[in-house]
Scaffold this motif. Structure first.
Motif, mmCIF file in Angstrom:
data_model
loop_
_atom_site.group_PDB
_atom_site.id
_atom_site.type_symbol
_atom_site.label_atom_id
_atom_site.label_comp_id
_atom_site.label_asym_id
_atom_site.label_seq_id
_atom_site.Cartn_x
_atom_site.Cartn_y
_atom_site.Cartn_z
ATOM 1 N N THR A 192 0.829 -1.210 0.000
ATOM 2 C CA THR A 192 0.000 0.000 0.000
ATOM 3 C C THR A 192 0.861 1.257 0.000
ATOM 4 N N THR A 193 2.095 1.153 -0.553
ATOM 5 C CA THR A 193 3.057 2.251 -0.521
ATOM 6 C C THR A 193 3.173 2.907 -1.882
ATOM 7 N N GLN A 194 3.277 4.219 -1.885
ATOM 8 C CA GLN A 194 3.490 5.011 -3.089
ATOM 9 C C GLN A 194 4.748 5.844 -2.885
ATOM 10 N N THR A 195 5.591 6.039 -3.944
ATOM 11 C CA THR A 195 6.856 6.778 -3.806
ATOM 12 C C THR A 195 6.952 7.892 -4.836
ATOM 13 N N VAL A 196 7.825 8.877 -4.520
ATOM 14 C CA VAL A 196 8.143 9.960 -5.438
ATOM 15 C C VAL A 196 9.581 10.404 -5.157
ATOM 16 N N THR A 197 10.327 10.828 -6.195
ATOM 17 C CA THR A 197 11.748 11.213 -6.075
ATOM 18 C C THR A 197 11.905 12.716 -6.257
#
Length: 500
Positions: free
Chosen positions: A319-324
């Motif tokens: 249930t994890t979302q990432t952004v850089t």
């Protein structure tokens, strides 16, 4: 049986108060399969072998009162009217007595017997009547789980069966079952869904009219893990800013009403020593409705932000979302290269010679409008008052339309009101279209001065519109002179307008 005979029977029965197999008492409908359902007609029959001075009577109650003296039945039975709810008839000559009770209720659930003088008593029958429960279900409670619901309610007096069921909100169909107890569990329901439930009480006599089923609503528990956040993005910042705010939305979870109990936000610097403080600033544990988080980063570098949604059922589910995001090394703004302006040229600019083309002469032919209507030979008329007036318009041979397409109008003077064909007909003017003769004719039987004016026939359905005008001046004789009465036609307009 008369009242006198009844008292004689009582006297004689005093010497014959014993059970006799020769006296048979029966009831219809039978109670072999249970009580008799209310609202029916019950017949109790007594039969015996007739004999000298043997008189039969029906008795009721624990004290064996005669029907004629019974407080509940006596008055009605004495009427000896078969139309009454209770009616008794006895024939001692054939040894038969019959009691009829219509629309039975629990009030008729009594003991009945038969007594015959000089013979004895029959066996007794205890009439059993069943009615629907007097009340409906109360304290109807639903306890839902994820895919099941337990329904309970209070026992209803007189009920032997309960019809209980559920329905998904917005659906048309019910799932129901009949049970004998005051509880039931339904299985196989959808998680996190809304339902309604109902239950009513009944017995062999059915459900009493006017009693509605008890209802309740419930929502099954939600064991679904949450969706990842949506729209995860880094907020606007300077190229070397180290305090960074990220934001997201929970639209996917809200659309399906999924539960988000918490949000876990972290950031990690790429390539940094895991032990260094700048590698992983402290994670943030946020509430399930939070949509932003701010981190103070350790300096230049590339950072990966992660946002995880959690609830009681999210373990083991991604249930994890990432952004850089990258923080630049320089502390000065990048240099923008100067804009160079080209030197002006000294070469003479040659302007091309513009030549004007000669005009082309095109001969224009004036269109010739076809003749679309033939008018009468005389278009200025001066009829005398009281004389007939007839005006005609003709469809030419070289055009194609029906005479019915021609319409008439009337106008008073140059500034007067114009009336259409319908108004003319209402005022008494006769208009006839003859498709065979291809003509439309306006007829006034006896023209008067107020009908002077301009009468026009026109056609709009042909390729080119066309019309004919007839100017009518009604003249009258007086003092040896003629007077023209066009102006007096204004009164006709007023009269015609009155029709509208």
């Amino acid at each position: 049986m008369t009242q006198v005979m009844f008292h004689v029977l009582l006297f004689l029965s005093a010497f014959a108060c014993f059970y006799s197999n020769d006296i048979v008492l029966t009831v219809s409908p039978s109670m072999d399969d249970g009580p008799i359902v209310w609202k029916q007609t019950v017949t109790i029959s007594c039969n015996w072998t007739p004999g000298n001075r043997m008189y039969g009577d029906m008795v009721v109650g624990e004290t064996f009162e005669s029907l004629y003296s019974d407080g509940q039945y006596g008055e009605i039975v004495s009427l000896e009217d078969p139309e009454q709810r209770i009616y008794f008839v006895s024939d001692d000559d054939i040894g038969e007595g019959t009691l009829v009770i219509k629309d039975v209720t629990k009030a008729d659930a009594r003991q009945f017997g038969c007594m015959v003088s000089r013979k004895g008593n029959s066996n007794n029958i205890n009439l059993e009547i069943i009615e629907p429960p007097m009340a409906g279900v109360v304290n109807f409670v639903a306890v839902p789980e994820f895919t099941t619901v337990d329904l309970t309610w209070d026992v209803v007096e007189g009920a032997s069966s309960y019809n209980v069921g559920w329905q998904a909100v917005g659906a048309a169909d019910w799932t129901t079952v009949d049970v004998a107890t005051n509880s039931h569990r339904f299985e196989g329901l959808s998680v996190a869904s809304n339902f309604v439930a109902k239950v009513d009480a009944s017995n062999a006599a059915g459900i009493r009219e006017g009693i509605e089923p008890a209802e309740t609503s419930f929502t099954t528990k939600d064991n679904r893990p949450p969706h990842p956040v949506g729209g995860l993005a880094v907020g606007a910042s300077d190229y070397n800013q180290t305090s960074i705010t990220i934001s997201w939305d929970l639209a996917d979870n809200e659309a399906e009403e999924r539960i988000v109990l918490g949000i876990f936000a972290t950031v990690v610097k790429e390539g940094a020593d895991d032990a260094s403080p700048e590698a992983s600033p402290a994670p943030q544990e946020l509430g399930g409705d939070v949509t932003t988080a701010t981190f103070d980063l350790g300096g230049p570098g590339t950072y990966i932000f992660s946002v995880q949604t959690t609830n009681d059922f999210s373990e083991g589910v991604v249930t994890t979302q990432t952004v850089t995001h990258e923080v630049k090394e320089t502390t000065e703004a990048p240099t923008v290269p100067a804009t160079t302006t080209p030197k002006p040229t000294t070469k003479k600019i040659t302007t091309p010679k513009i030549t004007t083309p000669k005009p082309i002469t095109v001969a224009v032919t004036e269109p010739q409008e076809p003749k679309n209507m033939d008018c009468g030979p005389i278009q200025n008329l001066e009829p005398l008052p009281g004389k007939p007036l007839q005006l005609s318009c003709i469809v030419p041979e070289d055009v194609n339309y029906e005479a019915e397409a021609i319409t008439w109008s009337y106008k008073v003077g140059d500034e007067g009101q114009t009336l259409d064909q319908e108004a003319l007909i209402i005022s008494g003017v006769n208009i006839v279209a003859n498709n065979t003769l291809k003509s439309s004719t306006l007829n006034i039987g006896e023209i008067i001065e107020t009908q002077a004016g301009t009468y026009k026939c026109s056609i709009e359905s042909s390729p080119h519109s066309s019309e004919c005008e007839y100017i009518v001046a009604v003249t009258r004789t007086g003092s040896g002179a003629l007077q023209t009465s066009v102006s007096t036609a204004v009164s006709l307009v007023i009269v015609l307008l009155a029709f509208f």
